[in-house]
Design a protein around this motif. Structure first.
Motif, PDB file in Angstrom:
ATOM      1  N   ALA A   1     -50.138  -3.384  58.358  1.00  0.00           N
ATOM      2  CA  ALA A   1     -49.477  -2.567  57.334  1.00  0.00           C
ATOM      3  C   ALA A   1     -50.375  -2.367  56.125  1.00  0.00           C
ATOM      4  CB  ALA A   1     -48.162  -3.222  56.921  1.00  0.00           C
ATOM      5  N   LYS A   2     -51.085  -3.418  55.730  1.00  0.00           N
ATOM      6  CA  LYS A   2     -51.970  -3.314  54.563  1.00  0.00           C
ATOM      7  C   LYS A   2     -53.089  -2.308  54.819  1.00  0.00           C
ATOM      8  CE  LYS A   2     -54.917  -5.928  51.475  1.00  0.00           C
ATOM      9  NZ  LYS A   2     -55.960  -6.947  51.464  1.00  0.00           N
ATOM     10  N   ASP A   3     -53.746  -2.443  55.955  1.00  0.00           N
ATOM     11  CA  ASP A   3     -54.888  -1.579  56.257  1.00  0.00           C
ATOM     12  C   ASP A   3     -54.474  -0.120  56.442  1.00  0.00           C
ATOM     13  OD1 ASP A   3     -56.382  -3.874  56.186  1.00  0.00           O
ATOM     14  OD2 ASP A   3     -56.753  -3.965  58.351  1.00  0.00           O
ATOM     15  N   SER A   4     -53.329   0.101  57.076  1.00  0.00           N
ATOM     16  CA  SER A   4     -52.941   1.454  57.463  1.00  0.00           C
ATOM     17  C   SER A   4     -52.094   2.183  56.429  1.00  0.00           C
ATOM     18  CB  SER A   4     -52.174   1.423  58.786  1.00  0.00           C
ATOM     19  OG  SER A   4     -52.947   0.833  59.798  1.00  0.00           O
TER      20      SER A   4
ATOM     21  N   GLU B   1     -44.121  16.064  64.288  1.00  0.00           N
ATOM     22  CA  GLU B   1     -42.775  16.359  63.781  1.00  0.00           C
ATOM     23  C   GLU B   1     -42.013  15.063  63.506  1.00  0.00           C
ATOM     24  OE1 GLU B   1     -39.234  17.684  66.268  1.00  0.00           O
ATOM     25  OE2 GLU B   1     -39.998  19.624  65.610  1.00  0.00           O
ATOM     26  N   LEU B   2     -42.137  14.095  64.407  1.00  0.00           N
ATOM     27  CA  LEU B   2     -41.480  12.802  64.207  1.00  0.00           C
ATOM     28  C   LEU B   2     -41.997  12.121  62.943  1.00  0.00           C
ATOM     29  CD1 LEU B   2     -40.722  10.090  66.870  1.00  0.00           C
ATOM     30  CD2 LEU B   2     -41.727   9.457  64.694  1.00  0.00           C
ATOM     31  N   LYS B   3     -43.312  12.137  62.746  1.00  0.00           N
ATOM     32  CA  LYS B   3     -43.902  11.482  61.568  1.00  0.00           C
ATOM     33  C   LYS B   3     -43.399  12.112  60.270  1.00  0.00           C
ATOM     34  CE  LYS B   3     -48.221  10.085  63.838  1.00  0.00           C
ATOM     35  NZ  LYS B   3     -49.671  10.350  63.910  1.00  0.00           N
TER      36      LYS B   3
ATOM     37  N   ILE C   1     -46.161   1.392  62.201  1.00  0.00           N
ATOM     38  CA  ILE C   1     -46.918   1.581  60.961  1.00  0.00           C
ATOM     39  C   ILE C   1     -47.722   2.880  61.004  1.00  0.00           C
ATOM     40  CG2 ILE C   1     -48.684   0.602  59.443  1.00  0.00           C
ATOM     41  CD1 ILE C   1     -46.025  -0.904  59.402  1.00  0.00           C
ATOM     42  N   GLY C   2     -48.356   3.152  62.139  1.00  0.00           N
ATOM     43  CA  GLY C   2     -49.089   4.406  62.276  1.00  0.00           C
ATOM     44  C   GLY C   2     -48.182   5.612  62.157  1.00  0.00           C
ATOM     45  N   LEU C   3     -46.952   5.491  62.648  1.00  0.00           N
ATOM     46  CA  LEU C   3     -45.996   6.597  62.587  1.00  0.00           C
ATOM     47  C   LEU C   3     -45.469   6.825  61.175  1.00  0.00           C
ATOM     48  CD1 LEU C   3     -44.104   5.787  65.898  1.00  0.00           C
ATOM     49  CD2 LEU C   3     -45.691   7.690  65.529  1.00  0.00           C
ATOM     50  N   MET C   4     -45.664   5.838  60.285  1.00  0.00           N
ATOM     51  CA  MET C   4     -45.277   5.977  58.872  1.00  0.00           C
ATOM     52  C   MET C   4     -46.398   6.572  58.034  1.00  0.00           C
ATOM     53  SD  MET C   4     -43.468   2.268  58.269  1.00  0.00           S
ATOM     54  CE  MET C   4     -43.206   2.527  56.513  1.00  0.00           C
ATOM     55  N   GLY C   5     -47.511   6.931  58.665  1.00  0.00           N
ATOM     56  CA  GLY C   5     -48.729   7.273  57.947  1.00  0.00           C
ATOM     57  C   GLY C   5     -48.619   8.417  56.957  1.00  0.00           C
TER      58      GLY C   5
ATOM     59  N   VAL D   1     -37.707   3.236  65.824  1.00  0.00           N
ATOM     60  CA  VAL D   1     -38.676   4.311  66.009  1.00  0.00           C
ATOM     61  C   VAL D   1     -39.422   4.057  67.317  1.00  0.00           C
ATOM     62  CG1 VAL D   1     -40.603   5.560  64.961  1.00  0.00           C
ATOM     63  CG2 VAL D   1     -38.908   4.420  63.494  1.00  0.00           C
ATOM     64  N   VAL D   2     -39.312   5.007  68.248  1.00  0.00           N
ATOM     65  CA  VAL D   2     -39.816   4.771  69.604  1.00  0.00           C
ATOM     66  C   VAL D   2     -40.540   6.011  70.118  1.00  0.00           C
ATOM     67  CG1 VAL D   2     -39.249   3.774  71.843  1.00  0.00           C
ATOM     68  CG2 VAL D   2     -37.612   3.546  69.959  1.00  0.00           C
ATOM     69  N   THR D   3     -41.725   5.792  70.683  1.00  0.00           N
ATOM     70  CA  THR D   3     -42.462   6.902  71.293  1.00  0.00           C
ATOM     71  C   THR D   3     -43.009   6.470  72.653  1.00  0.00           C
ATOM     72  OG1 THR D   3     -44.553   6.268  70.231  1.00  0.00           O
ATOM     73  CG2 THR D   3     -43.155   7.799  69.032  1.00  0.00           C
ATOM     74  N   GLY D   4     -43.171   7.456  73.536  1.00  0.00           N
ATOM     75  CA  GLY D   4     -43.833   7.201  74.810  1.00  0.00           C
ATOM     76  C   GLY D   4     -42.875   6.964  75.961  1.00  0.00           C
ATOM     77  N   ASP D   5     -43.281   7.418  77.158  1.00  0.00           N
ATOM     78  CA  ASP D   5     -42.385   7.300  78.307  1.00  0.00           C
ATOM     79  C   ASP D   5     -42.258   5.876  78.834  1.00  0.00           C
ATOM     80  OD1 ASP D   5     -44.886   7.070  79.458  1.00  0.00           O
ATOM     81  OD2 ASP D   5     -44.719   8.867  80.691  1.00  0.00           O
ATOM     82  N   SER D   6     -43.162   4.978  78.431  1.00  0.00           N
ATOM     83  CA  SER D   6     -43.032   3.579  78.868  1.00  0.00           C
ATOM     84  C   SER D   6     -41.805   2.906  78.258  1.00  0.00           C
ATOM     85  CB  SER D   6     -44.287   2.783  78.510  1.00  0.00           C
ATOM     86  OG  SER D   6     -44.395   2.620  77.109  1.00  0.00           O
ATOM     87  N   LYS D   7     -41.248   3.523  77.215  1.00  0.00           N
ATOM     88  CA  LYS D   7     -40.070   2.946  76.542  1.00  0.00           C
ATOM     89  C   LYS D   7     -38.780   3.657  76.950  1.00  0.00           C
ATOM     90  CE  LYS D   7     -43.065   0.789  73.650  1.00  0.00           C
ATOM     91  NZ  LYS D   7     -43.137   1.064  72.228  1.00  0.00           N
TER      92      LYS D   7
END
Length: 266
Positions: free
Chosen positions: A96-99, A21-23, A54-58, A211-217
């Motif tokens: 960014a280029k690869d993904s 949903e975030l993506k 970058i992965g979250l922008m996929g 843009v932030v994900t995960g409980d470590s943050k």
């Protein structure tokens, strides 16, 4: 979306039930700003960061965005970069280029990466010079209240220590007011040599999204957004406060788990 709303002067909170949903929401948000910028200025100047962002922008490389976004009008920059070769595993450009960038029809000459053959100091100077040239030609707008560039959108991640771009807690780079791009040689996270946009440039953008994900943050998100006691540490993310632009936070529920807004709504 689990929760969407404003938080006084800390911008818009967009808290999501799932990463998927975030993506999707992030892709919609970027596509909307791209369309508005192209309509208004004829171009879209977007600033990327490294890490999980970058992965979250996929989803932008998938339908419908890969066909509906006017990729030929995109000009791409980096809020920070590691001073390593462009094909190095630590390079934000390579990530960014690869993904993403290799999967959409971006004009290669519109991709503005750093000079990776010089020192960190020279790379920062070169990058600032390149941006100044693009401000002159109005590929990048200029702030109405300072001489800073006004990017259409700056996308930032957030470290568990509260750093954004390569602006780390208690680092002298946070105090840089004159330069648009500065350098550090003592990053607490490897690799040590980096270039980074300064806070005045970040805060001059038309739109900034963290843009932030995960409980470590979660603790860093709390310190960046909530009204915290004066004795709490002032983290770099707290200093992100666009002067005229809009600030948005894209969070999953684990990252938002310590926010007062989320806990009071449950």
């Amino acid at each position: 979306m689990a929760l969407s709303g404003g938080h006084k002067d800390r911008g818009e909170l967009r808290i999501h039930e799932s990463l998927d949903e975030l993506k999707t929401d992030l892709a919609d948000y970027i596509a909307e700003i791209s369309e508005a910028s192209v309509k208004e200025r004829g171009v879209f100047a977007i600033v990327l960061s490294g890490g999980s962002l970058i992965g979250l922008m996929g989803k932008l490389s998938e339908a419908p965005y890969n066909k509906t976004v006017d990729w030929s009008k995109w000009y791409i920059f980096w809020a920070d970069e590691r001073v390593v070769a462009k094909n190095h595993a630590d390079s934000n450009f390579k990530l960014a280029k690869d993904s993403l960038l290799s999967k959409v029809p971006i004009v290669p000459s519109h991709v503005h990466s750093i000079n990776d053959t010089v020192s960190a100091e020279e790379a920062a100077d070169d990058y600032e010079f390149a941006i100044r040239q693009l401000v002159k030609t109005r590929v990048v707008s200029v702030s109405e209240i300072s001489d800073c560039p006004k990017f259409d959108l700056i996308l930032l991640g957030l470290g568990p220590d509260g750093h954004v771009a390569s602006l780390f807690p208690d680092h002298s780079a946070l105090d840089e007011k004159e330069e648009w791009v500065t350098f550090i040689t003592d990053s607490p996270k490897p690799p040590p040599e980096r270039i980074t946009f300064t806070l005045p440039v970040i805060n001059s953008a038309s739109n900034v999204a963290v843009v932030v994900t995960g409980d470590s943050k979660a603790e860093a998100v709390h310190l960046a957004i909530d009204d915290v006691a004066p004795e709490c540490p002032l983290i770099p993310a707290r200093m992100v406060q666009p002067a005229k632009g809009k600030l948005a936070w894209f969070l999953d529920k684990p990252a938002a788990s310590k926010l007062e807004a989320l806990n009071s709504s449950q």
